[in-house]
Design an enzyme around this catalytic site. Structure first.
Site, PDB file in Angstrom:
ATOM      1  N   TYR A 391       0.872  -1.184   0.000  1.00 24.25           N
ATOM      2  CA  TYR A 391       0.000   0.000   0.000  1.00 24.25           C
ATOM      3  C   TYR A 391       0.899   1.221   0.000  1.00 24.25           C
ATOM      4  O   TYR A 391       2.029   1.157   0.514  1.00 24.25           O
ATOM      5  CB  TYR A 391      -0.947   0.024   1.211  1.00 24.25           C
ATOM      6  N   CYS A 395       6.238  -1.853   0.414  1.00 25.18           N
ATOM      7  CA  CYS A 395       6.335  -3.019  -0.464  1.00 25.18           C
ATOM      8  C   CYS A 395       6.639  -4.282   0.333  1.00 25.18           C
ATOM      9  O   CYS A 395       7.117  -4.203   1.462  1.00 25.18           O
ATOM     10  CB  CYS A 395       7.437  -2.789  -1.485  1.00 25.18           C
ATOM     11  N   GLU A 544      -8.574  -5.549  14.267  1.00 23.92           N
ATOM     12  CA  GLU A 544      -8.701  -4.183  13.749  1.00 23.92           C
ATOM     13  C   GLU A 544     -10.100  -3.659  14.064  1.00 23.92           C
ATOM     14  O   GLU A 544     -11.081  -4.356  13.902  1.00 23.92           O
ATOM     15  CB  GLU A 544      -8.455  -4.196  12.235  1.00 23.92           C
ATOM     16  N   HIS A 574      -1.666   3.054  11.551  1.00 26.00           N
ATOM     17  CA  HIS A 574      -1.281   3.424  10.187  1.00 26.00           C
ATOM     18  C   HIS A 574      -1.114   4.932  10.031  1.00 26.00           C
ATOM     19  O   HIS A 574      -0.855   5.428   8.945  1.00 26.00           O
ATOM     20  CB  HIS A 574      -2.299   2.887   9.183  1.00 26.00           C
TER      21      HIS A 574
END
Ligand SMILES: Nc1nc2c(c(=O)[nH]1)N[C@@H](CNc1ccc(C(=O)N[C@@H](CCC(=O)N[C@@H](CCC(=O)N[C@@H](CCC(=O)O)C(=O)O)C(=O)O)C(=O)O)cc1)CN2
Length: 895
Positions: A391, A395, A544, A574
């Site tokens: 994302y 990588c 999550e 994130h």
């Protein structure tokens, strides 16, 4: 909502390529897929139809199409992969409407609509191939094998067929001979000039170029094709269809395939047999999760709302350097082990400072949670440059599973034991689960994925058991990617979930009850697979929750029962943002509204490897603080209840520092009760659902509570109730810290609190009592009370103190009773409230559980009585009445 032509990327890039002499096919996400894969913004009504936005979106598409046309494009591609999902007729009609609206802008262009990742359902095929303005249709013939039959059943004449025969999502060399057969069959249907050879989807998901692989041996290399090689394959197939077959290329492809098929490196008979033996039978731990959790709690002695993290700690530049230099043989093994050990020590010390309950070693020895295991398992090959975008700019290098999988030797035991040796707190062993290893690898395509998954499960099972032997008592088996492998079509999902969940269970079926198995899941919406998650039968799951807007909690709100430990992430890792204690406490409160205190864990959303220490430290500090609140919020406080009643109600939980009552006009009052010690909170929370005067109250923790300046008034209340500070201690606090290694453990008997509350004539709701009972059992206070007392007694001469503790309770009950004359008003109200409860809850009340709960309470009261400190007969009567009200089938009689 308005849309505008904000980015000219598609047109600019088309022009840029054209200027270099390359006429490309610009690719746009199709308008219907664009909307169907969107989510309504926060706060938008659930019933909102995304497709109602179609006309607005199409207006922008028209502008882009016009620009591309003006720039000289002759082809344009729309990706509409949602066509392979389960669409209803309304959604299918949107395609018809969208493309007929675009038709006049598209005229003069060759227009391709691409689908991929699965078979296209017959209805969608019909809709697609009838779209106006579209001149070509593309299909994934690798994952969509049934599509071939639909094409054979009828394809519109004069249209192009883009045949995706080269796998765009894998790294295996194509079976060119087989593809050629498929293409020949298709040519017979659509005609020579209408058949286009293609990859099955974009090449975004595969590695770039095999020429960069310097460490793969030639045999394995001959079996592979990365993106660059796939393009060569597509060309070779197209040439062959045009009578220009490169025989040498085709024959070297055939011999590579044959070598792969017969290579002894691929097959391991022992593994095949062991995996085959698993099928058809079920694998589950011998006891149920609540029995196991009890056994584990005895060993782990965790506080309420235990804190933990997901595994990785920040990956620093220095750390990456150490790993890189070790791999390149620039530093010795000894130096490497020293550096990693120091890094682990740093992480352990930090967690102890932060007061995290269940520790991690931080995973400094791992570049990636999948590649690290791939590198140590047989049957795996790994690349040096096979990067694939994950994302943003992140990588990964997915390992390649080419053969039967086995584990030559332990993979994580050394590091986990090293880390456990640095702390007394439990250190989680940290493994990646079989389904995640599978879903984040390039998987062999010569046997079903389930088969490969079972093989990995057996390898991980060996590792789990070795960790257990090495005295690691908490083992986390990450299944971050479980949801990711879910087939797009509902009809295929049950089968996948069945073997995926089974594979996970296999990994830990052999451990003892006292070994706590955690799992972690992220990157998805879990609500639709919650029953499979429960079926994984992990002891604790961290999951999550913070990024998906806490959607997860809605499943519990809707009544799904989850008895295992669960830690819905309290903050999003994130983002570099450091969430405040208040914000995380708010999240915890929301969770406590739907989940029981004793199963809730507190943790971030995911691993911390992408974050910096400057972000991680304060964030975790705030997170731990959020679990240590001292204030409860009491909602639905009756008009009849004043500070005195509230004080009286809560005084049994612990020493009260402050009470504040708020009232909004027209609503019931809300009270904030602040205890001196955060540990009192656990007891206070048990009373949620109990009745104060005539109202059932809800009690939740609040964080960062700033008391209003009413201390004066509070002191007056204290005075009025006249409980001297020395007496105003929770029952049995004397046993605090005795025999406990963890200073945070609060030993107070929920039984005593509940007994006291009932003895005062206050009503308590069934679930509150059950909670109290569970609390006691969790801390083994009732079952082992006498045994404990004896052993404590030996150590510290406790009998006397304990008796005093009990007598304090009774004295308190008695004095409250006498001074406040637990009024008739209160009793009448209690009975009224009980009536309400009975009319809704009679089924619950007659259950076995209730009966057990009652005898538990009677036992408690009996003990108090035996201690010779019986409160007045009136108290006893009230106690018995309150208990019988709890169990009465009929509304209780006024006495
Ligand atoms: N396999 C996998 N898939 C996953 C996830 C995951 O964790 N693993 N999580 C999700 C995605 N999350 C992710 C989170 C972080 C990173 C990440 O940090 N990736 C690193 C690379 C990881 C890695 O293997 N790094 C190696 C070394 C990389 C390397 O060779 N670097 C070169 C040069 C590149 C450079 O550093 O500039 C060098 O050091 O010489 C290491 O740390 O040891 C990155 O993009 O930077 C990736 C995915 C979904 N899919």
């Amino acid at each position: 909502m308005n849309f505008c032509y904000a980015s000219h990327k598609a047109v600019d890039e088309y022009k840029e390529a054209k200027a270099l002499g390359v006429d490309t096919v610009p690719v746009l996400v199709g308008p219907v897929t664009y909307l169907l894969l969107s989510k309504p913004a926060k706060g938008v009504d659930k019933s909102f139809s995304l497709l109602s936005l179609l006309p607005k979106v199409l207006a922008v598409y028209k502008e882009v199409v016009d620009d591309l046309k003006a720039a000289g494009a002759s082809w344009i591609q729309f990706d509409e992969p949602t066509l392979v999902t389960d669409l209803d007729s309304h959604q299918l009609q949107a395609f018809t409407a969208a493309y007929s609206d675009l038709a006049s802008n598209l005229s003069g262009l060759n227009v391709l609509v691409e689908t991929y990742f699965a078979d296209i359902p017959a209805e969608a095929f019909k809709t697609l191939t009838a779209l106006s303005g579209v001149t070509a249709f593309g299909f994934d013939l690798i994952r969509g094998t049934k599509t071939l039959d639909l094409i054979k059943g009828g394809f519109p004449s004069g249209k192009h067929l883009f045949a995706g025969v080269v796998d765009g999502r894998n790294i295996w060399a194509n079976d060119l001979c087989c593809s050629l057969n498929t293409l020949n069959a298709l040519e017979g249907i659509v005609g020579k000039d209408k058949l286009v050879v293609s990859t099955s989807c974009s090449l975004l998901h595969t590695a770039v170029d095999l020429v960069n692989e310097t460490k793969l041996d030639n045999e394995i290399k001959s079996w592979l094709a990365f993106a660059a090689q796939k393009i060569v394959e597509v060309n070779a197939l197209a040439n062959a269809m045009c009578g220009k077959k490169d025989e040498a290329f085709f024959s070297s492809n055939a011999s590579a395939l044959a070598s792969r098929k017969s290579s002894p490196r691929v097959t391991n008979e022992g593994v095949q047999k062991a995996a085959a033996a698993l099928k058809g039978s079920d694998h589950r731990r011998a006891t149920n999760v609540s029995t196991r959790l009890d056994a584990q709690q005895k060993k782990l002695n965790l506080p309420v709302l235990p804190t933990t993290t997901i595994g990785s700690f920040p990956q620093t530049v220095e750390l990456r350097r150490v790993r890189r230099e070790y791999k390149a043989n620039k530093i010795s093994e000894e130096e490497y082990v020293k550096s990693i050990t120091e890094e682990i020590r740093k992480v352990v010390v930090l967690q102890e400072e932060l007061d995290i309950d269940v520790m991690v070693h931080g995973e400094p020895e791992r570049n990636d949670m999948v590649e690290y295991f791939g590198e140590q398992l047989s049957g795996f090959a790994f690349t040096v440059n096979g990067w694939v975008q994950s994302y943003g700019s992140r990588c990964v290098k997915p390992p390649i599973i080419y053969g039967d999988v086995s584990r030559p030797k332990p993979m994580t035991v050394f590091w986990s034991s090293t880390a456990q040796g640095m702390t007394k707190r439990p250190m989680k062993g940290m493994l990646t689960g079989p389904v995640t290893i599978l879903n984040w690898s390039f998987v062999r395509n010569d046997q079903p994925r389930s088969e490969t998954c079972y093989q990995i499960a057996l390898a991980i099972k060996d590792e789990v058991e070795d960790l257990e032997k090495a005295a690691i008592t908490v083992i986390q088996i990450d299944e971050a990617a479980l949801r990711e492998g879910l087939p797009l079509r509902k009809s295929e999902q049950a089968h996948y979930l069945d073997w995926a969940v089974h594979s996970f269970r296999i990994t830990n079926v052999g451990v003892q009850d006292t070994t706590q198995i955690h799992t972690h899941m992220c990157y998805s919406n879990f609500n639709d697979i919650i029953h499979s998650i429960i079926d994984m039968d992990a002891d604790v799951i961290t999951i999550e929750n913070s990024r998906s807007d806490e959607k997860l909690l809605s499943v519990f709100r809707e009544g799904v029962k989850y008895g295992a430990g669960i830690g819905p992430g309290v903050y999003d890792i994130h983002s570099p943002r450091i969430p405040s204690t208040e914000e995380m406490a708010e999240r915890i409160n929301k969770m406590l509204a739907v989940l029981e205190t004793h199963i809730l864990w507190v943790n971030p959303d995911c691993g911390l490897k992408t974050r910096k220490y400057t972000e991680v430290k304060p964030a975790l500090e705030n997170m731990v603080a959020a679990t240590k609140t001292r204030t409860v919020q009491v909602k639905q406080v009756s008009d009849l209840a004043g500070e005195r009643e509230i004080h009286e109600f809560f005084s049994f939980s612990g020493e009260i520092e402050h009470i504040e009552i708020q009232r909004e006009s027209g609503k019931l009052k809300t009270a904030f009760v602040t205890f001196k010690d955060p540990k009192a909170l656990e007891i206070a929370l048990l009373l949620s659902g109990a009745t104060i005067v005539d109202q059932i109250v809800s009690i939740t923790p609040v964080e960062n509570y700033a008391p209003k300046c009413e201390m004066q008034e509070v002191r007056m209340v204290e005075h009025a109730v006249n409980i001297p500070p020395s007496e105003n201690v929770p029952p049995n606090t004397e046993v605090e810290n005795v025999g406990q290694t963890n200073g945070r453990m609060y030993i107070s008997r929920a039984q005593d609190v509940v007994t006291s509350v009932l003895a005062k004539g206050s009503a308590i709701r069934q679930d509150a009592m059950n909670k109290a009972k569970a609390f006691d059992e969790k801390h083994q206070l009732t079952a082992n009370a006498s045994a404990k007392v004896i052993s404590f007694d030996k150590k510290v001469g406790l009998t006397e103190k304990l008796t005093v503790g009990i007598s304090v309770v009774n004295e308190k009950v008695k004095s409250v009773d006498q001074r406040l004359h637990v009024s008739d008003k209160t009793m009448a109200a209690v009975i009224a409230a009980e009536r309400k409860l009975n009319s809704t809850g009679s089924a619950v009340k007659t259950s076995r559980y209730v009966t057990a709960g009652t005898s538990w309470l009677n036992g408690a009261f009996g003990k108090v009585a035996k201690a010779g400190q019986v409160a007045g007969t009136k108290t006893r009567e009230k106690f018995h009445m309150a208990v019988s009200n709890l169990t009465a089938k009929e509304p209780p009689m006024v006495v």
